[in-house]
Design an enzyme around this catalytic site. Structure first.
Site, short mmCIF file in Angstrom:
data_model
loop_
_atom_site.label_atom_id
_atom_site.label_comp_id
_atom_site.label_asym_id
_atom_site.label_seq_id
_atom_site.Cartn_x
_atom_site.Cartn_y
_atom_site.Cartn_z
CB CYS A 1 48.69 43.32 32.07
SG CYS A 1 49.41 44.54 30.99
N GLY B 1 42.88 45.99 33.02
CA GLY B 1 43.35 46.50 31.73
C GLY B 1 42.18 46.62 30.78
CG ASN C 1 50.46 41.88 35.38
OD1 ASN C 1 49.90 41.56 36.41
ND2 ASN C 1 50.69 43.14 35.10
N GLY C 2 53.55 43.06 34.03
CA GLY C 2 54.71 43.60 34.72
C GLY C 2 55.55 44.43 33.77
CE1 TYR D 1 42.28 52.94 41.13
CE2 TYR D 1 44.10 52.04 39.87
CZ TYR D 1 42.89 52.70 39.92
OH TYR D 1 42.28 53.09 38.77
#
Ligand code: SF4
Length: 468
Positions: free
Chosen positions: A8, A34, A108-109, A254
């Site tokens: 995210c 995202g 986020n997570g 990535y």
């Protein structure tokens, strides 16, 4: 570019009359994190406006419409979710109205204890409106709203386990927090122009460049930063030693953009170094080195630099397809591979090529690319991978498949080489990968390679705790 799904993206801003519009730009810069949904919540100090929907940032928002909103505070969120949970209720920022007023939350997570927390709240009568683990956060805040406000946030964060970079927006302040291990990145920036001193917080610093902010520092693991008219005020909600840091190394391999500073290092430089390390122990007599774009670009440059082989672009990426266009099943078939990448026949025909990719997950996408190169006349395809084999799932917010679906979870490197059809296959060793980042090797999470999960995973838990 691999079969890994993004996590995210977060962006928040305090103290700018065009906060909503700048949040739109910030999300635009973070779109790679995202692509399933986007949302913005903004406030004028009394009311809170929010909009969230499925789609890319420019599909969800009209930039001109946002420009007509002159609110000084805003937060935004981009989301990637697991298959099946692409529902509007699961988009963020989550906006609630509780005893202390309006509150927007962006996360986020992945919380490793959200299932237990949710069961606990449901047992005492709480009703959840989504299947997101992030919703437990607002239930904890609401239950303890009698506490002093800042203490309540800190108390809430102490109940959470796992990975979380968080933004909260109230009608008077922007709050940023990061889990004690610092799994996901979160950075503080500042725009200084004329009368305004504007503070911004984002998952990656590439978002600062687009809105004209300068990078100030990371939000520290275990830190909560309250930003109001007085400026940022930092507090700690836990006292964790630096040795408990667990930055996700995959942010460098990535996820993150090469122009971002992540965990104190520039992503392009880290990937370039990784390419050099890949080349160091290689003595392939090839005609050229080429990346799988875009995440393989910097590493392929590093490989070319260290090996002396010419660098070329044997694949061209189509940048104009949204994720929504390709269904996961379709993505596994060759058409999915060909839609995203096309081979430049004139570059690879009759050649022995070294191909640098970020990772191999299921192996099917990689096999499709090797097939495409061979079909275009490549004589030999030497696959080089920027990290060790991924053998274990991620419980901290990355949508890797389960261990049985991960090709390296049950097959040897030689089996994988055979499956993808490459002439040779080499992965980068863990110690060499970690030699390319500047913090102590123990500061990075490598659980998907070695199965060492620093934050305990509750027994019997499947790959994802709740869909998000
Ligand atoms: Fe990142 Fe892998 Fe750790 Fe997940 S398990 S946080 S993807 S390094």
């Amino acid at each position: 570019m691999s079969e890994i799904k993004e996590n995210c993206g977060l962006f928040g801003i305090f103290g700018h009359p065009d906060a909503a519009k700048l949040t739109y730009y910030g999300l635009f810069a973070l779109q790679h994190r995202g692509q399933e949904s986007a949302g913005i919540a903004t406030t004028d100090g009394r009311h809170m406006l929010s909009h969230r929907a499925l789609g890319l940032v420019n599909q969800v928002f009209d930039g001109e419409c946002l420009a007509s909103i002159s609110n000084p505070l805003a937060i935004g969120h981009l989301r990637y979710s697991t298959t099946g949970s692409s529902l509007i209720v699961n988009t963020q920022p989550l906006v609630v109205d509780y005893v202390r007023g309006k509150l927007a939350v962006a996360h986020n997570g992945n919380l490793t204890n959200s299932r237990q927390l949710r069961r606990q709240y449901e047992a005492s009568g709480s009703i959840f409106q989504s299947s997101m683990d992030s919703e437990t956060i607002v239930h904890i805040l609401a239950e303890n709203s009698g506490r002093e406000e800042r203490e309540n946030y800190k108390h809430c964060l102490r109940q959470l386990q796992g990975a979380y970079s968080l933004l909260f927006l109230t009608t008077k302040e922007l709050i940023a927090a990061r889990d004690p291990q610092g799994y996901r990145p979160l950075a503080l920036g500042q725009i200084t122009s004329g009368l305004f001193s504007t503070w911004v917080v984002a998952s990656e610093t590439c978002a600062f460049d687009l809105v004209g902010a300068k990078y100030v520092r990371e939000i520290e693991p275990g830190e909560i930063l309250f930003i109001d008219a007085e400026g940022p005020h930092s507090e700690r909600f836990v006292e964790e030693p630096e040795t408990s840091r667990q930055h996700c190394i995959f942010e460098h391999i990535y996820f993150s953009r090469p122009d971002s500073m992540v965990f104190g290092d520039n992503v392009h430089n880290v990937r370039h170094c990784i390419g050099e390390k890949l080349a160091e122990s290689d003595n392939i007599k090839a005609d050229l080195v080429m990346p799988v774009p875009d995440s393989g670009n910097s590493s392929a440059m590093g490989y070319a630099h260290a090996s002396g082989l010419p660098f070329d672009m044997g694949f061209v990426r189509n940048h104009y397809i949204g994720r929504t266009f390709i269904e996961p099943e379709q993505e596994r078939r060759d058409i999915g591979v060909r839609i995203k990448l096309n081979v430049v026949r004139e570059v690879v025909e009759g050649k022995s090529v070294v191909v640098v990719d970020d990772s191999i997950v299921r192996g099917t996408t990689c096999r499709g690319r090797v097939n495409a190169l061979k079909a275009a006349g490549a004589r030999e395809v030497h696959m080089r991978v920027s990290c060790p084999p991924i053998q274990y799932p991620c419980y901290y917010g990355i949508d890797f498949p389960t261990k049985t679906e991960l090709i390296a979870g049950k097959h040897s490197i030689e089996d994988i080489r055979h499956f993808i059809g490459a002439t040779t296959l080499k992965y980068l060793e863990k110690d060499k990968m970690l030699s390319c980042v500047s913090r102590e090797p123990g500061s990075y999470c490598t659980a998907c390679f070695d199965g060492k999960y620093h934050v305990k995973i509750p027994e019997g838990q499947t790959k994802t705790v709740l869909e998000r």
